[in-house]
Scaffold this motif. Structure first.
Motif, PDB file in Angstrom:
ATOM      1  N   ARG A  20      59.701  32.893  68.514  1.00  0.00           N
ATOM      2  CA  ARG A  20      60.533  32.499  67.377  1.00  0.00           C
ATOM      3  C   ARG A  20      59.746  31.573  66.459  1.00  0.00           C
ATOM      4  NH1 ARG A  20      64.989  29.599  70.711  1.00  0.00           N
ATOM      5  NH2 ARG A  20      63.065  28.974  71.729  1.00  0.00           N
ATOM      6  N   ALA A  21      60.259  31.354  65.268  1.00  0.00           N
ATOM      7  CA  ALA A  21      59.610  30.431  64.338  1.00  0.00           C
ATOM      8  C   ALA A  21      59.709  28.986  64.829  1.00  0.00           C
ATOM      9  CB  ALA A  21      60.238  30.545  62.950  1.00  0.00           C
ATOM     10  N   ALA A  22      60.791  28.658  65.532  1.00  0.00           N
ATOM     11  CA  ALA A  22      61.004  27.284  66.002  1.00  0.00           C
ATOM     12  C   ALA A  22      61.990  27.296  67.162  1.00  0.00           C
ATOM     13  CB  ALA A  22      61.563  26.418  64.869  1.00  0.00           C
ATOM     14  N   PRO A  23      61.892  26.298  68.056  1.00  0.00           N
ATOM     15  CA  PRO A  23      62.885  26.189  69.129  1.00  0.00           C
ATOM     16  C   PRO A  23      64.168  25.557  68.603  1.00  0.00           C
ATOM     17  CG  PRO A  23      61.320  24.389  69.289  1.00  0.00           C
ATOM     18  CD  PRO A  23      60.856  25.265  68.164  1.00  0.00           C
ATOM     19  N   LEU A  24      65.225  25.667  69.382  1.00  0.00           N
ATOM     20  CA  LEU A  24      66.470  24.987  69.064  1.00  0.00           C
ATOM     21  C   LEU A  24      66.330  23.501  69.380  1.00  0.00           C
ATOM     22  CD1 LEU A  24      68.935  27.533  70.692  1.00  0.00           C
ATOM     23  CD2 LEU A  24      68.634  27.129  68.229  1.00  0.00           C
ATOM     24  N   ARG A  25      67.051  22.680  68.650  1.00  0.00           N
ATOM     25  CA  ARG A  25      67.075  21.245  68.920  1.00  0.00           C
ATOM     26  C   ARG A  25      67.515  20.985  70.352  1.00  0.00           C
ATOM     27  NH1 ARG A  25      71.175  17.952  69.568  1.00  0.00           N
ATOM     28  NH2 ARG A  25      72.596  19.616  68.992  1.00  0.00           N
ATOM     29  N   ALA A  89      58.328  17.715  54.063  1.00  0.00           N
ATOM     30  CA  ALA A  89      59.186  17.620  55.255  1.00  0.00           C
ATOM     31  C   ALA A  89      60.420  18.508  55.099  1.00  0.00           C
ATOM     32  CB  ALA A  89      59.593  16.173  55.505  1.00  0.00           C
ATOM     33  N   SER A  90      61.031  18.532  53.933  1.00  0.00           N
ATOM     34  CA  SER A  90      62.177  19.411  53.688  1.00  0.00           C
ATOM     35  C   SER A  90      61.762  20.871  53.806  1.00  0.00           C
ATOM     36  CB  SER A  90      62.775  19.144  52.305  1.00  0.00           C
ATOM     37  OG  SER A  90      63.378  17.873  52.268  1.00  0.00           O
ATOM     38  N   GLY A  91      60.558  21.200  53.320  1.00  0.00           N
ATOM     39  CA  GLY A  91      60.040  22.561  53.434  1.00  0.00           C
ATOM     40  C   GLY A  91      59.828  22.979  54.875  1.00  0.00           C
ATOM     41  N   VAL A  92      59.393  22.040  55.715  1.00  0.00           N
ATOM     42  CA  VAL A  92      59.222  22.328  57.146  1.00  0.00           C
ATOM     43  C   VAL A  92      60.569  22.718  57.744  1.00  0.00           C
ATOM     44  CG1 VAL A  92      58.713  21.295  59.405  1.00  0.00           C
ATOM     45  CG2 VAL A  92      57.164  20.902  57.465  1.00  0.00           C
ATOM     46  N   MET A  93      61.612  21.965  57.398  1.00  0.00           N
ATOM     47  CA  MET A  93      62.944  22.250  57.935  1.00  0.00           C
ATOM     48  C   MET A  93      63.489  23.578  57.414  1.00  0.00           C
ATOM     49  SD  MET A  93      64.944  18.621  58.071  1.00  0.00           S
ATOM     50  CE  MET A  93      64.050  17.491  57.032  1.00  0.00           C
ATOM     51  N   GLN A  94      63.335  23.823  56.132  1.00  0.00           N
ATOM     52  CA  GLN A  94      63.920  25.023  55.524  1.00  0.00           C
ATOM     53  C   GLN A  94      63.142  26.296  55.853  1.00  0.00           C
ATOM     54  OE1 GLN A  94      66.912  24.737  54.258  1.00  0.00           O
ATOM     55  NE2 GLN A  94      66.701  22.557  54.669  1.00  0.00           N
ATOM     56  N   ASN A  95      61.823  26.215  55.891  1.00  0.00           N
ATOM     57  CA  ASN A  95      60.987  27.407  56.093  1.00  0.00           C
ATOM     58  C   ASN A  95      60.491  27.577  57.522  1.00  0.00           C
ATOM     59  OD1 ASN A  95      61.032  28.172  53.272  1.00  0.00           O
ATOM     60  ND2 ASN A  95      59.741  26.386  52.937  1.00  0.00           N
ATOM     61  N   GLU A  96      60.794  26.608  58.377  1.00  0.00           N
ATOM     62  CA  GLU A  96      60.398  26.636  59.791  1.00  0.00           C
ATOM     63  C   GLU A  96      58.908  26.902  59.967  1.00  0.00           C
ATOM     64  OE1 GLU A  96      63.209  29.356  61.639  1.00  0.00           O
ATOM     65  OE2 GLU A  96      64.627  27.705  61.902  1.00  0.00           O
ATOM     66  N   ARG A  97      58.108  26.103  59.262  1.00  0.00           N
ATOM     67  CA  ARG A  97      56.653  26.187  59.373  1.00  0.00           C
ATOM     68  C   ARG A  97      56.109  24.798  59.691  1.00  0.00           C
ATOM     69  NH1 ARG A  97      54.006  30.107  56.142  1.00  0.00           N
ATOM     70  NH2 ARG A  97      52.217  29.536  57.415  1.00  0.00           N
ATOM     71  N   PRO A  98      55.313  24.635  60.755  1.00  0.00           N
ATOM     72  CA  PRO A  98      54.786  23.316  61.126  1.00  0.00           C
ATOM     73  C   PRO A  98      53.685  22.846  60.174  1.00  0.00           C
ATOM     74  CG  PRO A  98      53.939  24.999  62.595  1.00  0.00           C
ATOM     75  CD  PRO A  98      54.926  25.678  61.691  1.00  0.00           C
ATOM     76  N   VAL A  99      53.625  21.538  59.995  1.00  0.00           N
ATOM     77  CA  VAL A  99      52.655  20.918  59.084  1.00  0.00           C
ATOM     78  C   VAL A  99      52.016  19.722  59.778  1.00  0.00           C
ATOM     79  CG1 VAL A  99      52.467  19.576  56.942  1.00  0.00           C
ATOM     80  CG2 VAL A  99      53.818  21.667  56.960  1.00  0.00           C
ATOM     81  N   LEU A 100      50.760  19.473  59.429  1.00  0.00           N
ATOM     82  CA  LEU A 100      50.041  18.299  59.914  1.00  0.00           C
ATOM     83  C   LEU A 100      49.583  17.479  58.714  1.00  0.00           C
ATOM     84  CD1 LEU A 100      48.797  16.887  62.452  1.00  0.00           C
ATOM     85  CD2 LEU A 100      46.712  18.171  61.953  1.00  0.00           C
TER      86      LEU A 100
END
Length: 185
Positions: A20-25, A89-100
């Motif tokens: 998946r793009a991201a795990p569940l909280r 940070a908002s883009g990470v949440m909305q697009n489910e893409r990790p950032v460093l």
């Protein structure tokens, strides 16, 4: 990623997300990452484009000399960079893409200049909960004791983390016998 903490939290997050793009909280189990908790935080979407800290580890408290819970993410950054940091940070949440992020900061006294890396990992949206992300703020090299608060952060570089990177990393950790929550990486 330069720090073991960032590598460890990314590997844990990556193992949870699977394909998946991201795990569940709800899949994050603090008992499996106990040694990482002081460096971790959770941001939540405030619906106005400025994420807010939901939870923060003790090292973040020490770094800024105050509790950050319910504080806007923008408050951590130099004024001219807060908009960019919040937008990412908002883009990470909305697009489910990790950032460093690569970050620099100076102590309030000006006697210490320190590099940090910040990992922003998306968490899959769940019904009745705002979008969230799991983050880590880690000093490089590690600081045993911050001693005094730091001034607002300066973002020097940001980059998306590509999906193939963690798979290579995970296989290296597996050879060392590292396990998270019953899942071999």
């Amino acid at each position: 990623m330069k720090t073991n903490t960032s590598i460890d939290i990314y590997a844990y997050w990556d193992a949870l997300r699977g394909n998946r793009a991201a795990p569940l909280r709800s899949e994050i189990d603090p008992s499996h990452i106990r040694h990482l908790l002081p460096d971790l935080f959770v941001l939540t979407d405030s619906n106005d484009g400025s994420p807010v800290f939901r939870l923060t580890g003790t090292r973040l408290y020490n770094l800024f000399g105050r509790e950050l819970r319910e504080t806007a993410f923008s408050a951590l950054w130099q004024a001219d960079q807060s908009g960019d940091a919040c937008r990412i940070a908002s883009g990470v949440m909305q697009n489910e893409r990790p950032v460093l992020f690569d970050i620099e900061a100076e102590s309030e006294s000006g006697h210490l200049r320190q590099e940090f890396e910040m990992l922003l990992l998306p968490l899959q949206a769940e019904p009745h909960f705002p979008a969230r992300l799991l983050g880590a703020l880690v000093s490089d090299p590690p600081l045993a004791d911050f001693g005094q608060p730091f001034q607002p952060l300066s973002l020097t570089r940001s980059r998306l983390l590509e999906p193939q990177f963690p798979r290579l990393l995970s296989s290296n950790l597996d050879k060392a016998g590292t396990r998270y929550g019953g899942v071999s990486l």
